[in-house]
Each structure stands twice: as C-alpha cells, then as structure tokens.
Scaffold this active site. Structure first.
Site, PDB file in Angstrom:
ATOM      1  N   GLU D  35       0.707  -1.053   0.277  1.00  0.00           N
ATOM      2  CA  GLU D  35      -0.168   0.142   0.415  1.00  0.00           C
ATOM      3  C   GLU D  35       0.876   1.236  -0.645  1.00  0.00           C
ATOM      4  O   GLU D  35       2.310   1.582   1.580  1.00  0.00           O
ATOM      5  CB  GLU D  35      -0.948   0.714   1.382  1.00  0.00           C
ATOM      6  CG  GLU D  35      -1.759  -1.088   1.142  1.00  0.00           C
ATOM      7  CD  GLU D  35      -2.059  -1.352   2.608  1.00  0.00           C
ATOM      8  OE1 GLU D  35      -1.720  -1.052   3.231  1.00  0.00           O
ATOM      9  OE2 GLU D  35      -3.352  -2.799   2.274  1.00  0.00           O
ATOM     10  N   LEU D  64      -6.735  -2.035  -0.523  1.00  0.00           N
ATOM     11  CA  LEU D  64      -6.037  -2.180   1.036  1.00  0.00           C
ATOM     12  C   LEU D  64      -6.845  -3.254   1.220  1.00  0.00           C
ATOM     13  O   LEU D  64      -7.841  -3.612   1.654  1.00  0.00           O
ATOM     14  CB  LEU D  64      -6.801  -0.660   1.467  1.00  0.00           C
ATOM     15  CG  LEU D  64      -6.916  -0.757   2.741  1.00  0.00           C
ATOM     16  CD1 LEU D  64      -6.711   0.579   2.818  1.00  0.00           C
ATOM     17  CD2 LEU D  64      -6.629  -1.838   3.455  1.00  0.00           C
ATOM     18  N   GLU D  66      -4.976  -6.913   2.244  1.00  0.00           N
ATOM     19  CA  GLU D  66      -3.390  -8.041   2.833  1.00  0.00           C
ATOM     20  C   GLU D  66      -3.056  -9.264   2.484  1.00  0.00           C
ATOM     21  O   GLU D  66      -2.890  -9.909   1.709  1.00  0.00           O
ATOM     22  CB  GLU D  66      -3.136  -7.198   4.245  1.00  0.00           C
ATOM     23  CG  GLU D  66      -2.530  -6.429   4.705  1.00  0.00           C
ATOM     24  CD  GLU D  66      -3.164  -4.967   5.319  1.00  0.00           C
ATOM     25  OE1 GLU D  66      -4.815  -5.365   4.699  1.00  0.00           O
ATOM     26  OE2 GLU D  66      -3.125  -3.671   5.328  1.00  0.00           O
ATOM     27  N   HIS D 133      -0.077   0.127  15.964  1.00  0.00           N
ATOM     28  CA  HIS D 133       1.233   0.795  15.076  1.00  0.00           C
ATOM     29  C   HIS D 133       1.922   0.953  15.926  1.00  0.00           C
ATOM     30  O   HIS D 133       2.658   1.248  15.809  1.00  0.00           O
ATOM     31  CB  HIS D 133       1.038   1.876  14.192  1.00  0.00           C
ATOM     32  CG  HIS D 133      -0.684   2.117  13.841  1.00  0.00           C
ATOM     33  ND1 HIS D 133      -1.967   2.113  14.216  1.00  0.00           N
ATOM     34  CD2 HIS D 133      -0.340   2.530  12.458  1.00  0.00           C
ATOM     35  CE1 HIS D 133      -2.569   2.779  12.898  1.00  0.00           C
ATOM     36  NE2 HIS D 133      -1.853   2.778  12.216  1.00  0.00           N
TER      37      HIS D 133
END
Ligand SMILES: Cc1ncc(C[n+]2csc(CCOP(=O)(O)OP(=O)(O)O)c2C)c(N)n1
Ligand SMILES: Cc1ncc(C[n+]2csc(CCOP(=O)(O)OP(=O)(O)O)c2C)c(N)n1
Ligand SMILES: [Mg+2]
Ligand SMILES: [Mg+2]
Lengths: 333, 330, 333, 330
Positions: D35, D64, D66, D133
């Site tokens: 991406e 988008l 995976e 994250h």
C-alpha cells in the site's frame, strides 16, 4: 439539495444542530491539528476536514437506541453521540479521562453506553461487527439499527465482502456508509478498484445502493433517514456512497502532494460548512450573525475541551495491567 | 437443572452437545452460528436437532466466511448476546485470525466492551485428516492477550468447561479434540455444574515425575503412567484444562513435589505452550528441579496425512516412557 | 449446445478426448469411492460426480504453458494436466508415489511442472494465488493464462473479493470459474448469498461474467476458450458461473439427505456424460461401440492405477522431517 | 556491485532501502508490492523513487487488501518471481495470516512448490503508535512451520539480512523495527554482502551473564551492559538476528560459557520467543546453568498508547540491570 425537499423533510432546529456539529467538528479537529503541530500530540491525527457532513449527517439521522460503528473520519458522529471535545483531546493526549483511559489513541473511541462501537485500525474490521450488532437486534426482535462507515479503501478488504454478504443474506438492520474521498492514503480510486462508483460493490449483494453528495449534510441526512427507515422496517441493509474529498493529508504528517492541487481547489468550493451555510441562508433559517454565534460557541467549547484534556491526569504505569479480562462475577450466576 | 442423559454414559462429543443444549435453554442470549450447524447438525453432528428446538435465529447456518461470522459474533456479543460459533475444523480459524486477536482480544482492554463469546474449535490429529483437518492452533492464541483458552480431555471437563466458557464475559476459544469425540466416555452428574476456567486438574497423583499436558495427550500420559508404574516410576499427570489463564500454582505445586517435569503436547514444539511452561519452571522453580525439563511435542512441520508419517509426527507412549526413564536416572 | 456451433468450433478429436476424460474421471472417482467404502481410504473423499464437465471443459481449453489453480472438485483437470490415476490413488492411500509423497491427502495435488497449483483446504485461498501467478505472467510479458476454480461456497470468503478486485484492477490474465453446484456442504445457495446467480458477484469488479451449463462439456470448453482468449489478449479476467449439481454427498461419508430427491432426479437427466454422448452421437463423431471402447479403456487404466497405488510403498516415519524448507543453494549465488 | 552510499553513514532505514534497491537491480525477478509504496514511497519512505526507477509493474501499489496481495505474492513466487511485499505496519499482518501460515508456510512441504517471497513487517513499539501501530507479531509466526523469520538490529544486519531474505527460496518475514529506523546508523561495506539467515551474532562479548535478544532490545541490552560493567558484571549480548532458524548453537555456546541467561524481548511474554529459548536451555543446558533463566518481556496485554503506560509496558534498562544483579548473586 432541493430547498423544498429540505424544508419539508428536515426541521429547522435539526438542520441548525447539524450545522453546529459541522462547526464543532471542524474547530475541534483544527485545534487538535494545532496541538499536533506543536508537538503536543504524538502519533496519527486523522481528520475529517472536508468530509464532516458524512458523520454529522448519518449520526443526526439515528435514534437514541441505535448504534454506530464508525471509522477514522467520523468525528462528527462521536460528538453527536455525546463524546465531548474534552474527551477527544484527552484521548489524543493519552489522558486517563479519555474514553480509553490512555490505552488506545486518537479516534479509537468506543462507548456502548453512548451507542458507539470502538474500532480497530484494521480497516473494514468494523463491518462484520456492525452486522453482528444488527443480528443481535434482529434475533431479539428489537427495532434498533446499526450504521457503519468505511472509507473507499476499506471496501477492498475481505471483511467488507463477508460483512455485506452476511448482512444481505440475513436482511439485517444495518446501513453501510462509504466515505468515498477518492483516496486511500496516497492511492487513488483507480488503483483500488476497477469501478468508478464504489456503490457498484453493492450489486454483488443485491443491496440497494445510493450515491449522495457527501458534502451536503442535508443530502446525507435524508439518505440516512431513508435507509435507516428501511432497515428498521425489516427491509435489510442499504449501501450509501458519499462522494467527497479528503482536504487534509491522510494523517497530519502527510502533505498529500500526490493529490492534484486543482482537485483540492475544486472541492474547496464545495466545502460542507459553506454548503450548509448556503442552505441555511437560502431557507432563511440562519444568517451571518447566527453563524458567528455558532463559531463563538464552538470555539469556547473546544477551548474548554483542550483545557480539560490538558489538565487531566495521565494514567500511571501499573494501569497497563488492569482490564485485560472482564471480571467473571457472571460465571457464578 | 437435570440433564436428559443423567446416569447414562456419554461421550466427549455428547458432553459438548449437552452443555450447548443446556446453556441455550438456560440463557436466551446464547445462540450458535457456523457452517452447516442447522438442519445438518454440524460436520460432527454436535448440534443435531438444535435448529428444530431453538429455531432458525438461534441456530444460524452462515455463509462460508469465518472472518465475517466471527466478526458478527463479536458484534452480537457486544450487544449483550452470548454467541457460540463453530469452526467446522479448527484449521479454518486462521481465516478469522484478525477478528479474533485484534478485535475480540483487545476490545475490553481498550474501551471496556466485553465480548462474551465462545469459538468452538474441533482440533487435533490422530484422525488421518492431513495437514488441514488436524491442526492444533492453540499456540497462536496462547500468545494473544485478551483471549481465554480451554482444552478439555474428558467428558466431564468438556461439559463443565463449555458451560463456564459460555458464561464467561470474555472471548473464549474452546479447543475440543476430535480424536476424543467418541473415544472417551463417562457418566456425568445430573445436576448443573461448571469446571472453572483457570483451574487445572491432577488426573493421576504421583510422586516421581510431573507430566504437564492437556487434551488428547492426557490419555497418552495416563497410559504411559500405567506402564511406568510397573517399573516403579510413579508419574503425576497434570491436566491443564485451561491454557489461558494457566493454573501456574498447580503446575508449580506438582513440580515442587516431584522435582522433575515433562511437558507434553500435540501442537508443534517450537513456540508451543510447553515452551512457556518450561520457561516458567526454569525461572520460578529452578531451585527445586532435579533434572532437565523435557518437552515432548511434534517436530516443526505441518501434520502429515499418511499413517506412518502421522504416527511418527505425534507424541507416542514410548516417548513419555523414555523421557521418564531418563529423568528417573537424575 | 448448438450442434453447428460445436461442429464449427471444436475439433472432433478434441471433443472425443473430453469425453474420454469425463469417463476417466467418473470411473476413477467411483473406484476411489469404492476403496473408501471398503475402508481402504481414510479421510475425506470429495468427488466431482455430476460436475465432471467443468474441469474437463476448462482444462481442455488451456495451452500447455498455462496454469490451473483448481479446487476440490476438479479431478478431470488434474488428469488432463497429466496426473495419472495411479498417482491419484497413491495420494489417497498416502503412498510415497503420490504427488505429495504422503504429506498431504486426497485432492490436494499440485505440481508446477504440470502447471497445477496445489490448493489448501481453506476455500478461496487459491484465488489470490491464481491472481498472483497471472501477475507474474503480466510482469514478465508472457502470454500465459491462469484458470482458477471455486465453489459457490468459496465465493463468500474475503479472499474471493480481494483476488477478483486485484485481478480486475490490474487486468490480469486469469479466468475465474465457479462451480455452482447449489450447495456448500449442506448449505443451500439461499443461505450463502442474497443473489440467485453467483455471476452477479462479478459486477462488483466490472469483470465480464457469463453463465454456462456446467453439465455441457462443450459449452464449458467454448466459454473457457473465449475467456482465455480475452485474458491472453490483455482483456483481463472473466468470471464464468457453471450451473451444475453435486450428485454425491459433500464427502463420501455424507448421505446428503438435505438435498431434495427430486432435484437429484432432475439433474440425473442432465448428467454430463449422458449429455456428451448425446452430442457426440448427434454430431456423428461416435457411437455406442466407441463409447464402450472408452469405457473399457478407462476401466483398464483405472485398475492399473489402483494396482500402482496399492503396490506403491508407504513413506517412512522420518520423512516427516524432510522438506520443510527449500534448500538455499540459491542464496550463495 | 558498489552502493550509492559507499563510505557514507546510513541509517537502518536507508540500509533497508539500499538492500531493496540493489536486489531489484541485481535480479529482474524481484518486484515489490504494497500500500502506498509507489509514487508516495511508502509510509516510511523506504521505497521513495523506486517506481520512477523500476516502473509501475515492479513497484505496485495495491488495493487495501493484505490477504489478497500476500496471496498474489505467493502465486507470483511460485511462478518464479521474487516478490517483496510491504505491510504498511506489521500490525496488519493479521489480515494476511491465513495466506501466510497455511499457504506460504506449507506449499513446499506438501507439494514442493518453493515460495521465495519476503514480507517486510515494520514492527515494534516505543514510537507511541498505540495498540495497532506498535505490535510485535513475530511470536505467532515463530510457531508456524515453513516460515523463516529475521529481525535485524543494526544497519549492517538490516541490509545483509534483507538481501539474504530476498535470495532465499523460502518465505521470509523480515521484521524491521520502526524505533530503529532513524536512530541507528553505520558505515556499510561498499561491496555486496549478505548476512546469512540462521546465524546469530554476539554483539558484545562477556563472561558473566548471557543476554539473548533481538531487534531494538539489543540496544537496550548493550546500554545495560555498559552500566553493569561499572559494577563489575560483564554481560554477553547475543543478537539472534534470525528467529527461524534459530542459531541454537550460538546461544548454547554463550550460556555454557556464562552459565547464566537472561532472555529479553519486546513481544508479549507468554508464549513469546523467549519461552522457547528458555525451554531449550532448561532442557539441553540444564547441567551448565548456575541460576534461573530470567525472561524480561512485556506483560500479556496489548501495547498501550499513552506514554507512561507504554513506558511501563516496554522492557527497561533497569529491568536488565536488576535481573543481572540477581543472577550475579547466584
Ligand atoms: C487492514 C489495514 N491495512 C492498512 C492500513 C493502513 N491505513 C490506514 S488508513 C489507510 C487508507 C484508508 O483509506 P480509506 O479506507 O479510503 O479511508 P480514508 O482514510 O481515505 O478516509 C491505510 C492504508 C489499515 N489501517 N488497515
Ligand atoms: C475456509 C473454509 N471453511 C470451511 C471449510 C469446510 N468446507 C469444506 S468444503 C465446504 C463447502 C464448500 O462448498 P463450495 O465452495 O460450494 O464447494 P463444493 O464442495 O460445493 O464444490 C466447507 C464448508 C473449508 N474447507 N474452508
Ligand atoms: Mg478514502
Ligand atoms: Mg458448492
């Protein structure tokens, strides 16, 4: 939007209230951005700048007992559901008074008491969850509805497919919004999907689809009302594509150089706040003085929120260990 | 509450079925979802007759979409339901991995939304199912915060743990071992009971060596113990029953007594649950250990299909006997 | 199929060869089923009974360098690609001479030398793989094509969506077949998806879709030819729904009581072998004697295969440890 | 081959970028997907300028999705390409879990289709990224047969391991630590080199206690070692570099020398890689251990966002110091 339709379908007070939330969202997010620029906030800052009408529109259309399953550009919906600017700032600052008590960041806000399903970063994961919430209502025979939102990007994920398919098979009371802001981060629609209109995705599920001007809060609101009404009446899901444009970078660190400047110029003219003001003026519901008053009010509220957030305590280290599992008093019952 | 089969011997599989049935009767919020669980009664017939009894909306056949229906179960759980979803085979849980670890596992921690759901995962080998109908996926979830994991070895535990799992306010993965479905039987209490999550069980009291295990391997350990008893080696068999939370106290107590430990499981060795148990013992019970901690587990390969390969792959009684004899010599 | 079209588009030898493979498939799978009933085979036995025309049709339409990504009811395709009945039996019996040397079972057969991508049980996982193989061809500028197959059930999975979307965005040379046999195990189409024709799924990706009679090998073949031609010419993916019916249980342990007997009766009349014989007769390409000859031939071949499979050695335990990683001679290069 | 930056100090991030660039030049089969890696150059700008240089078909921006693009990479690898896919953040690898463990990990074992692909996974905490994250997902894949895993701690290793990963005929997950991207620098050799997969590295030779670790924690261990040296405690720091295959010999050698081991990592403690290492030591090096094997790792919770929470969560220098002092007293 056709003025007559708006006049007929939306109460002046409701429209004024939407305007207030548009302004509150903009002002709050601008303020959060400023905090980010000052280095006061670390991590991602995702704003809905230019897209505020979508969450404000759909969240204004639901009833008290309905549930939302938002994504990362739905600040207006959080606010309408009762999350305060102070809580938002506290969340961004990692304070204990934020909705996740510092455990999670930015717009990962959830609170079932206020009818908000918290989301994870993993895009489209919220859609099966939304379908499942709607399934619960259907099983229990409640007339509640779920409204979920996704970006255009999120519609490429498998969970989008599995959620919409399941919701359609079972005619679940859920409305799927799609915030089509033409980019997923830096990736334009053309590299994300082979179709021009995201709504074409809905054909695979025989779900009624609709395209609305995502910058027109009245249009979003009315589309949401229709779809929610259908869902509540047992008619199953609807897919609503809101055409809009992301006016900031993906997150505030992103200058979005990949977006043609002309495109931004074009969409600047269609700013949702501008549009709402034009509408309110044309309908005679408000004038510049009224707008100014709202401006002053939201500024005060946002500043109070910033103060609340800043003065709130940070959590303490050992709180890390709390709340991994819900306690099981239930088990012995 | 008395059960339909009170006094009668039931299989492990029937125990699961009974637990589900009783909980659905006891609590309206409980409903079940999965592939082919409705009119067909599920690949293993655990929910046979359920749809007739509870209706189409409490016994839902889903599209073939594990991520979607696990996600839906999470959403329903957040709204106060008590979904129990069936993986047709545990192997397919990989398709729902993201929803389980990222959403189910973290929601309570992050925003206090409890997710009272159960995922039933028919797992394990010894049934010639080949690489994708024999997997032991528990190791992955053992390393994922916010999930509870249980893995019964007997009909009693199967029933009691499933009831506890359904009543628990957290997401619980219930590992039911396919090999045991029809191979183990017991007469169960006629009254309602649960087996508390987080409590292991000493399935055989012994003095010389602790075998710490769970699932089908409990029976392997018990057989080995019988053999070893003839050689004067007295095994204690600790059945974990719950993998998360782990009954650390019970493990430590046993090893403090025996000073020697074998950790036995059917999941791949590297990074398996046995590693964690050995590591904890090596840290917390170092002073009481009189020999190395021996792990017995399959090699780090997919589980193969062909009989001689599968046999080689799976732990055997002789593995336990050999390890025990080695430890006895310390 | 229109006789004139078939006469014009398909060489007699090719059609006869397809007939041979239909028979070979049927006879082999029946024999495997018999072995299963005798307890000689353990585990799942998934047959293509009643659906043989689909794999035979598409695998007859590809070129030597093309690649297939089959699923679990594609025996005909394996055979056409050169997997022998002996290898199939060896695979079912877990013998070392099977394509997976006992490591995997039943129809999990893959062999890149024969242009077959092996599949995993996890349905629809083969579709992104197929798209990726097509991507390799596109990147390298080769004119090769990939043909993938899925059941109706598999189309509900996220990987179906992600694969078709990606293939369509990048106009990859891949043809997606769907074996719509009306059930996923016991689950009828109506509980799997809200649409009557699976081909409607393709609309979400602006992929050309086609419905063909999956029991008519000529129709399948010609549809495959057209789609493969388009893919090879750079026109991107096609989705072909083959309407058919699963005439056996899901696996051989399943009596499929949930399928209405009338439905099976109806489809029995449309048996693909029967249909192929009618076609060959009508075209004057073959008569009963010829059919009988094929019957005798495939019987001999299948029996030889069973003998091969049975006499092949089982692998030895320690072979478990072999081949987890490909060796890395490459690394030093 | 000489690199553009020969003689110049490069960051860990630049080392990754260089490795990719050089391998794409060296081998036409190498291409990259992910991406926002094209015109944008990736969330961390590692592929900045790559699309200009190598074109749209060797530097592909994906939808988008995976699972879809990892699956596509597997398919392309089977056809002889050498795909390198980028997870925007390692956290999203859960969405591709099924393709990675079930397809990539098992294809060679089952039907001899090698899958020479690399998944780049920017991972790890200390960057205030919050639960989604900052994840360390290596533990899941550590327990999945057929995958190789590497996790460099220095620019030298980052470059050499990425090159080795790209040239390896197996699926390799390359864990690049976000915290190190711009924080560690080094002058790299001007000639082409690889760091062989499966070989650890002693980053500091010592005599008293072995600290076995990888990734960002290597630097923590080195800092702790400096502090402890003042107290006369001499740490040896073993950097695993490769997690699968594990350089067991190097670990054993070090612990045989020091007789004491600390295992340190940033991934959650229970079921982490440290458990495996401790378990192996407790089994194979039992006789040479002079003290408990101490693991230092975060608690079993998601990694939290707020600074004081994240700080509490992550291992600290003082944790290493305390553990070392405790061990020194044995
Ligand atoms: C599964 C997953 N992959 C990657 C990301 C990283 N990421 C965060 S936002 C984003 C783009 C989202 O685009 P879209 O869905 O259109 O929403 P928008 O930000 O445009 O509103 C990406 C790739 C993610 N959050 N989840
Ligand atoms: C991801 C996944 N979930 C569940 C299963 C178990 N399963 C095997 S075949 C099957 C039904 C498949 O239906 P369909 O795709 O229509 O293929 P058919 O067998 O009808 O040809 C199911 C549920 C599986 N193989 N993979
Ligand atoms: Mg977008
Ligand atoms: Mg089917």
């Amino acid at each position: 939007m056709d003025l007559a339709v708006v006049a007929k379908e939306i109460k002046p007070a409701d429209l004024l209230q939407m305007y207030y939330y548009l302004r509150l969202t903009r002002t709050l997010e601008d303020r959060v951005t400023a905090l980010y620029r000052q280095g006061r906030i670390v991590g991602g800052v995702y704003t809905s700048n230019g897209m505020e009408a979508i969450p404000v529109g759909y969240a204004s259309a639901i009833e008290r007992d309905d549930i939302i399953a938002p994504y990362h550009r739905d600040m207006g919906a959080f606010l309408i559901r009762g999350i305060t600017p102070g809580e938002v700032v506290a969340q961004y600052l990692g304070k204990r008074t934020g909705p996740t008590r510092g455990k999670d960041g930015n717009v990962h806000i959830g609170d079932l008491k206020r009818g908000i399903i918290g989301f994870v970063s993993h895009l489209a994961d919220n859609l099966p969850i939304a379908a499942g919430a709607a399934l619960a209502f259907k099983i229990r025979g409640e007339s509640r509805v779920v409204v979920a939102n996704t970006g255009d990007g999120g519609t490429s994920r498998g969970d989008f497919h599995e959620a919409l398919n399941f919701a359609a098979v079972r005619k679940l009371p859920v409305v799927f919004f799609c915030n089509n802001n033409q980019y997923a981060y830096s990736t334009p629609l053309s590299l994300q999907m082979p179709i021009k209109d995201v709504v074409d995705r809905a054909k695979a599920y025989a779900i009624p689809g609709e395209i609305v001007d995502g910058n027109d809060v009245a249009a979003v609101y009315l589309a949401a009302k229709r779809a929610i009404g259908r869902a509540r009446a047992g008619g199953g899901p609807t897919f609503i594509e809101c055409k809009t444009m992301r006016m900031h970078g993906h997150s505030e660190h992103d200058s979005a150089k990949y977006v043609p400047r002309e495109l931004l110029e074009e969409w600047k003219q269609k700013d949702p706040i501008l549009k709402a003001e034009q509408l309110l003026r044309a309908l005679g519901y408000a004038d510049d003085a009224a707008f100014h008053e709202v401006e002053e009010r939201v500024k005060r509220e946002v500043e109070a929120g910033v103060e609340f957030g800043e003065q709130s305590p940070l959590p303490e280290g050992p709180e890390v260990l709390e709340g991994v599992f819900a306690d099981d008093e239930e088990v012995s019952s | 509450m008395t059960t339909a089969t009170a006094g009668r011997e039931v299989t492990y599989l029937e125990a699961i079925s009974e637990a589900l049935d009783e909980e659905m009767t006891r609590d309206e919020r409980v409903f079940i979802m999965g592939e082919d669980i409705g009119p067909y009664g599920g690949a293993f017939r655990i929910t046979e007759g359920f749809q007739k009894k509870y209706g189409e909306w409490r016994v839902l056949d889903t599209p073939l979409a594990e991520s979607g229906f696990v996600g839906a179960a999470i959403g329903a759980a957040m709204m106060g339901m008590r979904p129990v979803v069936e993986m047709q085979f545990a192997d397919f849980i990989s398709c729902a991995f993201d929803q389980i670890v990222e959403v189910a596992g973290t929601s309570y921690y992050r925003w206090r939304a409890s997710v009272p759901m159960v995922i039933r995962a028919p797992y394990g080998g010894g049934v010639h199912g080949g690489p994708f109908h024999s997997e032991c996926p528990e190791g992955w979830f053992f390393h994922s915060p916010g999930l509870k994991l249980v893995a019964p070895s007997t009909p009693y535990d199967a029933k009691g743990l499933l009831k506890a799992a359904i009543r628990d306010p957290n997401p619980v993965i219930y590992f039911e071992h396919k090999f045991l479905y029809r191979r183990v039987k017991a007469v169960l209490p006629s009254e309602d009971y649960i087996v508390p999550i987080g409590k292991g069980d000493v399935k055989r009291v012994g003095t010389d060596i602790s075998v710490i295990t769970y699932g089908a391997m409990v029976h392997l350990a018990l057989e080995a113990a019988d053999l070893l008893a003839k050689d004067g080696i007295n095994l204690e068999v600790v059945d974990l029953r719950s993998l998360i939370p782990l009954d650390q106290e019970l493990i430590y107590e046993s090893v403090r007594k025996t000073s020697k430990a074998i950790v036995l499981h059917e999941d791949n060795k590297t990074g398996g649950i046995g590693a964690e148990i050995a590591a904890r013992l090596a840290e917390d019970c170092f002073d009481c250990l009189d020999g190395p901690i021996i792990r017995i587990a399959p090699p780090d390969t997919p589980i193969p299909f062909s009989a001689p390969l599968e046999e080689f792959f799976l732990p055997k009684i002789t593995d336990v006997v050999t390890a025990a004899k080695k430890l006895a010599s310390y």
